[in-house]
Structure formats: structure tokens, C-alpha cells
Design a protein around this motif. Structure first.
Motif, mmCIF file in Angstrom:
data_model
loop_
_atom_site.group_PDB
_atom_site.id
_atom_site.type_symbol
_atom_site.label_atom_id
_atom_site.label_comp_id
_atom_site.label_asym_id
_atom_site.label_seq_id
_atom_site.Cartn_x
_atom_site.Cartn_y
_atom_site.Cartn_z
ATOM 1 N N UNK A 1 -26.250 -1.083 -25.183
ATOM 2 C CA UNK A 1 -26.929 -2.432 -25.901
ATOM 3 C C UNK A 1 -26.582 -3.738 -24.716
ATOM 4 N N UNK A 2 -25.546 -3.589 -23.899
ATOM 5 C CA UNK A 2 -25.161 -4.432 -23.044
ATOM 6 C C UNK A 2 -26.360 -4.482 -21.927
ATOM 7 N N UNK A 3 -26.562 -3.305 -21.426
ATOM 8 C CA UNK A 3 -27.798 -3.011 -20.482
ATOM 9 C C UNK A 3 -29.008 -3.508 -21.118
ATOM 10 N N UNK A 4 -29.308 -3.330 -22.125
ATOM 11 C CA UNK A 4 -30.588 -3.516 -22.936
ATOM 12 C C UNK A 4 -30.747 -5.030 -23.005
ATOM 13 N N UNK A 5 -29.593 -5.809 -23.465
ATOM 14 C CA UNK A 5 -29.752 -7.052 -23.351
ATOM 15 C C UNK A 5 -29.868 -7.873 -21.974
ATOM 16 N N UNK A 6 -29.248 -7.343 -20.955
ATOM 17 C CA UNK A 6 -29.563 -7.745 -19.744
ATOM 18 C C UNK A 6 -30.667 -7.597 -19.273
ATOM 19 N N UNK A 7 -31.523 -6.451 -19.590
ATOM 20 C CA UNK A 7 -32.890 -6.249 -19.028
ATOM 21 C C UNK A 7 -34.144 -7.156 -19.889
ATOM 22 N N UNK B 1 -37.730 -9.239 -26.790
ATOM 23 C CA UNK B 1 -38.121 -9.431 -25.332
ATOM 24 C C UNK B 1 -39.599 -9.734 -25.005
ATOM 25 N N UNK B 2 -39.595 -10.087 -23.564
ATOM 26 C CA UNK B 2 -40.971 -10.580 -23.186
ATOM 27 C C UNK B 2 -42.119 -9.474 -23.054
ATOM 28 N N UNK B 3 -42.948 -9.603 -24.145
ATOM 29 C CA UNK B 3 -43.919 -8.861 -24.262
ATOM 30 C C UNK B 3 -45.029 -8.517 -23.155
ATOM 31 N N UNK B 4 -44.708 -9.129 -22.157
ATOM 32 C CA UNK B 4 -45.567 -9.042 -20.856
ATOM 33 C C UNK B 4 -44.651 -7.946 -19.839
ATOM 34 N N UNK B 5 -43.372 -7.644 -20.353
ATOM 35 C CA UNK B 5 -42.751 -7.020 -19.333
ATOM 36 C C UNK B 5 -43.589 -5.535 -19.287
ATOM 37 N N UNK B 6 -43.220 -4.947 -18.154
ATOM 38 C CA UNK B 6 -44.031 -3.462 -17.950
ATOM 39 C C UNK B 6 -43.409 -2.329 -18.601
ATOM 40 N N UNK B 7 -42.061 -2.453 -18.778
ATOM 41 C CA UNK B 7 -41.417 -1.251 -19.138
ATOM 42 C C UNK B 7 -41.113 -1.511 -20.733
ATOM 43 N N UNK B 8 -41.384 -0.575 -21.692
ATOM 44 C CA UNK B 8 -41.233 -0.577 -23.130
ATOM 45 C C UNK B 8 -40.272 0.515 -23.451
ATOM 46 N N UNK C 1 -36.594 -10.402 -18.581
ATOM 47 C CA UNK C 1 -37.929 -10.112 -18.584
ATOM 48 C C UNK C 1 -38.493 -8.789 -18.135
ATOM 49 N N UNK C 2 -37.683 -7.810 -17.799
ATOM 50 C CA UNK C 2 -37.866 -6.540 -17.254
ATOM 51 C C UNK C 2 -38.241 -5.589 -18.263
ATOM 52 N N UNK C 3 -37.725 -5.815 -19.608
ATOM 53 C CA UNK C 3 -37.891 -4.820 -20.513
ATOM 54 C C UNK C 3 -38.347 -5.369 -21.998
ATOM 55 N N UNK C 4 -39.195 -4.996 -22.624
ATOM 56 C CA UNK C 4 -39.407 -5.233 -24.042
ATOM 57 C C UNK C 4 -39.125 -4.058 -24.855
ATOM 58 N N UNK C 5 -38.450 -4.326 -25.892
ATOM 59 C CA UNK C 5 -37.906 -3.342 -26.959
ATOM 60 C C UNK C 5 -38.604 -3.140 -28.307
ATOM 61 N N UNK C 6 -38.921 -2.252 -28.757
ATOM 62 C CA UNK C 6 -39.868 -2.039 -29.969
ATOM 63 C C UNK C 6 -38.851 -0.967 -31.026
ATOM 64 N N UNK C 7 -38.302 -1.906 -31.913
ATOM 65 C CA UNK C 7 -37.252 -1.367 -33.028
ATOM 66 C C UNK C 7 -38.251 -0.804 -34.357
ATOM 67 N N UNK D 1 -27.421 7.361 -18.149
ATOM 68 C CA UNK D 1 -26.194 6.275 -18.377
ATOM 69 C C UNK D 1 -26.920 4.974 -18.316
ATOM 70 N N UNK D 2 -26.112 4.150 -18.704
ATOM 71 C CA UNK D 2 -26.776 2.674 -18.559
ATOM 72 C C UNK D 2 -27.305 2.445 -17.425
ATOM 73 N N UNK D 3 -26.601 2.701 -16.202
ATOM 74 C CA UNK D 3 -26.934 2.433 -14.867
ATOM 75 C C UNK D 3 -28.411 3.281 -14.634
ATOM 76 N N UNK D 4 -28.491 4.384 -14.844
ATOM 77 C CA UNK D 4 -29.806 5.175 -14.862
ATOM 78 C C UNK D 4 -30.900 4.527 -15.710
ATOM 79 N N UNK D 5 -30.428 3.954 -16.853
ATOM 80 C CA UNK D 5 -31.470 3.266 -17.520
ATOM 81 C C UNK D 5 -31.918 2.178 -16.760
ATOM 82 N N UNK D 6 -31.081 1.441 -16.141
ATOM 83 C CA UNK D 6 -31.411 0.316 -15.413
ATOM 84 C C UNK D 6 -32.334 0.589 -14.285
#
Length: 259
Positions: free
Chosen positions: A113-119, A86-93, A123-129, A245-250
């Protein structure tokens, strides 16, 4: 026969009987000592065997992970154990600790994962695996490590997310160490466009990132986490919240971006 002679013979017989009893007792003690010594020798041998086994155990798994730590391309964080998406400039991690053999991790991916991919796409979320070998440690085998290495090889090719999803979609039963089969990992790479290349195959077969995987798992252990998946949003453990829930995560990610 005089009374004196009879008394002498009786005394002699008694002395002989006493001597025989002494000999029997001595023989019994001697045998006991021999048996005792034998037990000690066996226990000592078992202890030696245990030490040798402890020192030599896991050679098949450890030999391949020995050597320098080779982080995959673009890895971040301490010791380069983070695979960023994801975009490393995204505020949420979102920080995710996962094991490709872990059924609970697969369940998390199926739902979120569908919600994570959407976010991440927005550009709203970056993920650190962070990749973990928890099941290898609990059940034996090397499938957690080998699949994590293969995912790191996919990261080298810029195909981590797609291959990550393929691994979870094709996860074997928890006790089935299918991911220890490198041919299987390479075959699954065929499901990702452009991933099955000579470079990827060599990376998988050589275990190029095995030591890096071990370093990532070490970080998990030092972090004191209770299991996988461990999912943090901006440092807060959110997967333990039964209301998630996915919606709550969003919503949580959107709120973080507004802030």
C-alpha cells in the motif's frame, strides 16, 4: 392306542408346528415391513426438513442484502462494481480483488500500500478495487459483506482509501467475525477525519450497499479467480509472480507510463 391313532396325532403336531413357524415368519416379515416403513418416513421427513432448511437458510444474511443494487458514489465498470482510486487518466491500471476478512489481503496491503499510494498520488497509477465476500462464504458470518458495505459508504463520503486502510490495519483474526458488528465498523470510522457522520452511520446500519457487494462478489466468482487478493496490472496477474516486490511494481508502472 392303535398305530393309526398315534400316526394321526403325530401328523397333527407336525402340522401345528409348521403352522406356528409360518405365523412366526409372517410376524417377522410384518415387523420388518413396519420398521422399513418407519425408516422411509424418517428419511422422507429428513428430506423435507433439508429442503425447507435449504429454502429458508441464510435468512439473516440474505434479507439484508435483498433489494435494489445501490452502487456507491463514483463507482465504475460493469454494474458499477469498481471503486476507482487515483487519476483516471493514468496509463497503468491496477485491479485489486480483496476481502476485508482475508489475512492474505492484509499482508498484501501491509507490503504494497505505501507504494500504491505513492504511485496514485503521483498520477502514475489508477486502482480499481473490487470487494469480495470470500471468507463469509468459507467460514460463515457476514463480516466480509458488512465491512465491504461500510467501505462503500465511506466511498459515498469521499473517504474510501483512508477507511479501506483502517479496516485492514484493524482486521480481526480470520475466524473472528468482528466486522459483522456494525458498531465496530462505525467506531473504526472515527479513525478517519470527517467520516463518522449521521449519513455514514445510516448507510452502515441499513446495509445500503449490501446488494451491490453481492453483485461484486458474483463478478469475482464469474471471473474464475482462485482467491484473494487477486492483483492485476493492466490485465496481467502479477501477484502470483514470486519475484514481485514493491520496487518491482514501481518499475512496472513506470515502464507502462513510458509506453
Amino acid at each position: 392306542m392303535s398305530e393309526k391313532n398315534r400316526e394321526g396325532k403325530r401328523t397333527a403336531r407336525e402340522r401345528l408346528a409348521v403352522e406356528r413357524e409360518k405365523q412366526k415368519s409372517a410376524e417377522k416379515r410384518r415387523r420388518g415391513l413396519i420398521v422399513g416403513a418407519s425408516v422411509v418416513c424418517v428419511l422422507g421427513l429428513a428430506a423435507v426438513i433439508g429442503v425447507v432448511a435449504a429454502n429458508s437458510g441464510g435468512d439473516d444474511g440474505e434479507s439484508e442484502s435483498a433489494g435494489p443494487v445501490v452502487a456507491p458514489s463514483g463507482a465504475l465498470g460493469k454494474d458499477g462494481t469498481v471503486i476507482p482510486v487515483g487519476d483516471q487518466e493514468a496509463k497503468a491500471t491496477l485491479t485489486v480483488w480483496e476481502d476485508f476478512r482475508c489475512p492474505a489481503c492484509k499482508s498484501f496491503e501491509q507490503v504494497y500500500s505505501p507504494t500504491i499510494h505513492e504511485l496514485t498520488d503521483a498520477g502514475q497509477l489508477k486502482v480499481e478495487y473490487h470487494l469480495v465476500t470470500l471468507i463469509d462464504g468459507a467460514l460463515g458470518g457476514t463480516g466480509s459483506r458488512d465491512s465491504a458495505n461500510a467501505a462503500a459508504c465511506a466511498q459515498d463520503a469521499g473517504k474510501f482509501t483512508a477507511y479501506h486502510d483502517v479496516l485492514f490495519r484493524n482486521q480481526p483474526p480470520e475466524r473472528d467475525d468482528t466486522f459483522a458488528d456494525k458498531d465496530e465498523l462505525i467506531e473504526l470510522a472515527g479513525k478517519v477525519d470527517g467520516l463518522d457522520t449521521p449519513a455514514f452511520r445510516t448507510c452502515v446500519e441499513d446495509g445500503t450497499h449490501n446488494s451491490w457487494v453481492a453483485k461484486s462478489n458474483e463478478a469475482f466468482q464469474k471471473g474464475g479467480f482462485s482467491g484473494t487478493p487477486t492483483v492485476l496490472l493492466d490485465g496481467k496477474n502479477i501477484y502470483q509472480d514470486s519475484s514481485l516486490t514493491p520496487q518491482r511494481l514501481k518499475q512496472m508502472v513506470e515502464e507502462a507510463n513510458k509506453g
